[in-house]
Design a protein around this motif. Structure first.
Motif: not given
Length: 246
Positions: A43-52, A54-73
């Motif tokens: 993006g113009p002021n961020y990058i976004e990547v699929t992340c996850g 892992t819960n040993k019992k229920y498996g992977d929890y998937i999300g979208k990690l956005r990192i702003s140009s200020f280093g904010h996760f």
């Protein structure tokens, strides 16, 4: 300069992806490193990547990690269609996944690189994590007292409630508007003809220590992630996001 020297310089030159914002913060990662990360958006002021995580019992929890140009996760969870967890800190996302054992999100949250799960701690993404803009989120919530803004026409003072981040943003934007008027008050439809609060009522701003407090460390905030905003380019927000202490 000879052709051979130019070729040597060209080989040393690495193309970089640069994400800028109006506040002046800059993300710089080599193009080669970014290309190896799966499902990455720029993006113009961020990058976004699929992340996850892992819960040993229920498996992977998937999300979208956005990192702003200020280093904010920030992470938006997509573990299910009904999940409404958005703008989570890495700590909160790890907790939401229900992962057991010692909490260490840098090792437990992963991204896909070359079709393999790789912990954030082993990627270039973690190098842009700024302690100052993220650790503030783990503190207990800072109390914000009520504030007043004067109408640009009638000069009457109108109260703003800073109870949550939405309230803080509403006040923040109204304060930046030099032409703010009574008709812009967000809580009810009023005009300049409506009376303002009585002086004895204005004294009460909601301080948890004293109802008539004129300002103390319990109710006056000098900057936190509830009243400072990474997507705002005002000097106050930019300074906090770039230089704020945890």
């Amino acid at each position: 300069m000879g052709g051979r020297a130019k070729r040597k310089i060209a080989k040393r030159t690495v193309r970089r992806f640069v994400a800028r914002d109006e506040g002046g913060g800059v993300i710089r990662f080599t193009e080669e490193e970014l290309n190896n990360i799966s499902e990455l958006e720029r993006g113009p002021n961020y990058i976004e990547v699929t992340c996850g995580c892992t819960n040993k019992k229920y498996g992977d929890y998937i999300g979208k990690l956005r990192i702003s140009s200020f280093g904010h996760f920030k992470i938006t969870c997509t573990c299910s269609e009904k999940c409404k967890q958005v703008n989570l800190t890495p700590y909160a996302f790890e907790k939401h996944s229900g992962r057991e054992g010692v909490k260490n999100w840098k090792k437990h949250i992963w991204v896909i690189i070359n079709d393999k799960k790789v912990a954030l701690s082993k990627t270039v993404l973690i190098s842009y994590y700024k302690h100052s803009t993220n650790m503030v989120l783990s503190r207990p919530k800072q109390f914000h007292r009520d504030e007043f803004i004067s109408c640009s026409d009638c000069k009457k003072l109108r109260r703003f409630l800073l109870r949550d981040q939405v309230g803080c943003r509403t006040y923040h934007d109204a304060l930046a508007n030099k032409n703010w008027k009574c008709t812009d008050w967000p809580y009810d439809k009023i005009s300049c003809d409506d009376e303002e609060e009585r002086e004895c009522r204005k004294i009460c701003k909601g301080c948890p220590r004293s109802s008539t407090c004129r300002g103390c460390t319990s109710c006056v905030c000098f900057g936190c992630t509830r009243c400072r905003f990474w997507d705002c380019d005002c000097r106050t927000c930019v300074d906090f996001m770039e230089h704020g202490e945890p």
